[in-house]
Scaffold this motif. Structure first.
Motif, short mmCIF file in Angstrom:
data_model
loop_
_atom_site.label_atom_id
_atom_site.label_comp_id
_atom_site.label_asym_id
_atom_site.label_seq_id
_atom_site.Cartn_x
_atom_site.Cartn_y
_atom_site.Cartn_z
N HIS A 127 0.83 -1.20 0.00
CA HIS A 127 0.00 0.00 0.00
C HIS A 127 0.86 1.26 0.00
O HIS A 127 1.92 1.30 0.63
N CYS A 187 -0.03 5.74 0.18
CA CYS A 187 -1.03 6.81 0.10
C CYS A 187 -0.78 7.68 -1.13
O CYS A 187 -1.61 8.52 -1.48
N CYS A 245 0.15 3.32 8.65
CA CYS A 245 0.82 3.37 7.36
C CYS A 245 2.17 4.07 7.53
O CYS A 245 2.25 5.11 8.16
N CYS A 261 4.17 4.62 4.66
CA CYS A 261 4.57 4.67 3.25
C CYS A 261 5.56 5.79 2.97
O CYS A 261 6.26 5.78 1.96
N CYS A 264 0.87 11.21 3.38
CA CYS A 264 0.48 9.94 4.01
C CYS A 264 -0.66 10.20 4.99
O CYS A 264 -0.60 11.12 5.79
N ARG A 265 -1.70 9.32 4.93
CA ARG A 265 -2.85 9.47 5.83
C ARG A 265 -2.52 8.99 7.24
O ARG A 265 -3.29 9.22 8.16
ZN LIG Z 1 0.74 6.30 3.87
#
Ligand SMILES: [Zn+2]
Length: 172
Positions: A92, A94, A143, A145, A150-151
């Motif tokens: 994954h 974002c 997350c 990422c 990024c969330r």
């Molecule tokens: Zn992210």
């Protein structure tokens, strides 16, 4: 116009390889540059009902098992943990370089921008939050990422009731 949907399961291109990822566990990397709009992988696995997916999710000992479930539509979920191939390892992000599209009841991972050689493939899992939401959801679904936007979590904002936490694609 996107290319027509192949009759058989899409074969993994030779320039894609599965190896350790700085994002999480294993990831899928490309050894050559990929143009935007290339259909790369098909999300394969056992096709099951949402009820079955819910049972597997709650029975899972590994808290991460849920992320292998991919919602195709209201009836079908693909469990990439059973017979899944390279697509299950795409991580994954974002700010991804691919997207997962639902086409005729199948899920394909397609590049949404040009991807340079050596890069890792990613798409937004769009994970539906399970209900009830575990107390530790922020940590469990964190997350990392590294994207500027990024969330902080791989789940979509928890609101609607979902039987199991599953990935969702974009319908075409
Ligand atoms: Zn992210």
């Amino acid at each position: 116009m996107p290319p027509p949907v192949p009759e058989r399961a899409l074969r993994q291109p030779r320039y894609l390889s599965v190896r350790r990822s700085p994002l999480a566990g294993l990831g899928v990397f490309t050894t050559r540059a990929i143009p935007k709009g290339t259909r790369l992988l098909e999300y394969l696995g056992e096709r099951i009902s949402h009820d079955e997916a819910g049972e597997r999710y709650y029975a899972a000992k590994e808290p991460d098992a849920f992320v292998l479930l991919f919602t195709v539509n209201r009836k079908v979920v693909i469990d990439g943990g059973v017979g899944g191939r390279a697509a299950r390892y795409v991580n994954h992000s974002c700010d991804p370089n691919c997207e997962a599209d639902e086409i005729d009841g199948r899920i394909f991972i397609t590049s949404i921008r040009e991807i340079p050689a050596g890069a890792e493939l990613t798409y937004d899992y769009n994970l539906e939050a399970p209900s009830p939401l575990p107390r530790d959801w922020r940590r469990r679904y964190a997350c990392r990422c590294g994207a500027a936007r990024c969330r902080g979590t791989i789940v979509v904002r928890p609101r609607r009731r979902a039987v199991a936490t599953t990935r969702k694609g974009r319908s075409r």
